[in-house]
Design an enzyme around this catalytic site. Structure first.
Site, PDB file in Angstrom:
ATOM      1  N   GLY A 167    -114.558  28.561  27.863  1.00 57.23           N
ATOM      2  CA  GLY A 167    -115.368  29.094  28.961  1.00 57.23           C
ATOM      3  C   GLY A 167    -116.327  30.190  28.543  1.00 57.23           C
ATOM      4  O   GLY A 167    -117.027  30.771  29.369  1.00 57.23           O
ATOM      5  N   SER A 209    -119.285  28.637  23.929  1.00 56.25           N
ATOM      6  CA  SER A 209    -119.430  28.497  22.478  1.00 56.25           C
ATOM      7  C   SER A 209    -120.412  27.388  22.096  1.00 56.25           C
ATOM      8  O   SER A 209    -121.220  27.558  21.178  1.00 56.25           O
ATOM      9  CB  SER A 209    -118.047  28.311  21.845  1.00 56.25           C
ATOM     10  OG  SER A 209    -117.897  27.079  21.253  1.00 56.25           O
ATOM     11  N   ASP A 226    -125.427  28.111  31.343  1.00 51.46           N
ATOM     12  CA  ASP A 226    -124.957  28.588  30.028  1.00 51.46           C
ATOM     13  C   ASP A 226    -126.128  28.795  29.071  1.00 51.46           C
ATOM     14  O   ASP A 226    -126.248  29.845  28.436  1.00 51.46           O
ATOM     15  CB  ASP A 226    -123.960  27.597  29.411  1.00 51.46           C
ATOM     16  CG  ASP A 226    -122.590  27.644  30.071  1.00 51.46           C
ATOM     17  OD1 ASP A 226    -122.506  28.201  31.181  1.00 51.46           O
ATOM     18  OD2 ASP A 226    -121.629  27.125  29.481  1.00 51.46           O
TER      19      ASP A 226
END
Ligand code: MEV
Length: 316
Positions: free
Chosen positions: A100, A103, A147
């Site tokens: 989470g 990465s 992200d």
């Protein structure tokens, strides 16, 4: 030698609902990073990506279309219109995988930025973010784009799918403990699970997404005005809605409960859920107590990260 790096990230609120066009808030976590170093190699070597931490060595010209490291290199070559260079990219990362913390997006960002620089192109962060998004689509199916945005820009973001970068003020420093449950989870599977629930019960899920949207907007106001207490309550409410979406797990429940009992202002899972991380909003006075409680409840690693106005997100 050319190198580039990218941070991890945490989602403060709005994960999953953000895939359905609700807003979400995320901050970079700069204490953990992925780094790509690139060096010219002898003629005919081709482009090799050497990911030492995960024992993976990828030859870009031979890798399959969905191999994520090669995909990151290919999107750059496509963008700048260059052939595969003779070079070696060495990749290292301190960001735990499948937890989470973003990465995958951080590794892609580091490769893309380093390779573009090596080829003489200093791409803007929003160009990098778009290229990382192309790679994210291969991993995650229907990513919202949060992200790649928070990681490529390395700034706090108030994110709405398809809209340009929007950042926000941080009225007073906010301390978050990020506790790793040690359980891996697949974002693709967790997002697919929520999609299946939405397809089965669209009205129930859409009500949940709408309420998440309302509380994310309130959370933004709380962050801007430095109202940590309110933000903590909103995090607890967001967690309860994530439970209703079906993305929590016994380990994440134990960690969030123990953080709250030890005095955290709020605690929630962060990211796709299932496993991965929980985050707890703490005050300077109780940070150690909460950290101890998280460790005693089985957290594999606890990071303290502070979101603040000047440095955006720094670690202590
Ligand atoms: C993953 O960090 C966040 C999710 O909302 C998926 C996405 O936004 O693409 C679960």
């Amino acid at each position: 030698m050319t190198s580039a790096s990218a941070p991890g990230k945490i989602i403060l609120c709005g994960e999953h609902a953000v895939v359905y066009d609700q807003p979400a808030i995320a901050i970079p976590v700069t204490q953990v990073r992925a780094t790509a170093r690139i060096e010219a190699a002898p003629d005919g070597s081709g482009l090799i990506i050497d990911a030492q931490d995960i024992n993976r060595r990828v030859e870009v010209s031979r890798a399959g279309a969905k191999e994520p490291l090669a995909a990151a290199a290919r999107v750059v070559l496509g963008r700048v219109g260059a052939p595969i260079p003779d070079a070696t990219i060495t990749l290292t990362s301190s960001i735990p995988v499948a937890s989470g913390l973003g990465s995958g997006a951080a590794v892609s960002t580091a490769i893309i930025r380093a390779l573009a620089l090596f080829l003489g192109h200093d791409l803007q962060s929003d160009q990098i973010s778009q290229l990382v998004y192309e790679v994210e689509k291969l991993h995650h199916g229907t990513p919202s784009g949060i992200d790649n945005t928070v990681i490529a820009h390395e700034r706090p973001v108030y994110f709405v799918r398809g809209r340009p970068l929007e950042t926000f003020r941080i009225g007073a420093p906010l301390r978050f403990l990020v506790a790793d449950s040690g359980l891996h989870s697949s974002t693709r599977e967790m997002v697919a699970g929520v999609r299946a629930a939405w397809q089965a019960e669209p009205a129930r899920l859409e009500r949940i997404f709408d309420v998440v949207g309302i509380l994310v907007r309130e959370a933004r106001r709380a962050i801007e005005t430095g109202a940590a207490q309110t933000l903590g309550e909103l995090m607890n409410e967001n967690h309860a809605l994530l439970v209703q979406m079906g993305v929590s797990s016994p380990a994440l429940e134990r960690l969030t409960d123990s953080a709250r009992r030890a005095g955290a202002l709020g605690a929630k899972l962060s990211g796709a859920g299932g496993g991965g991380n929980v985050i707890a909003l703490v005050e300077e006075e109780n940070a150690e107590d909460v950290e101890r409680a998280l460790n005693a409840t089985g957290a594999h690693r606890v990071i303290l990260t502070t979101a603040r106005e000047d440095a955006h997100a720094t670690q202590e």
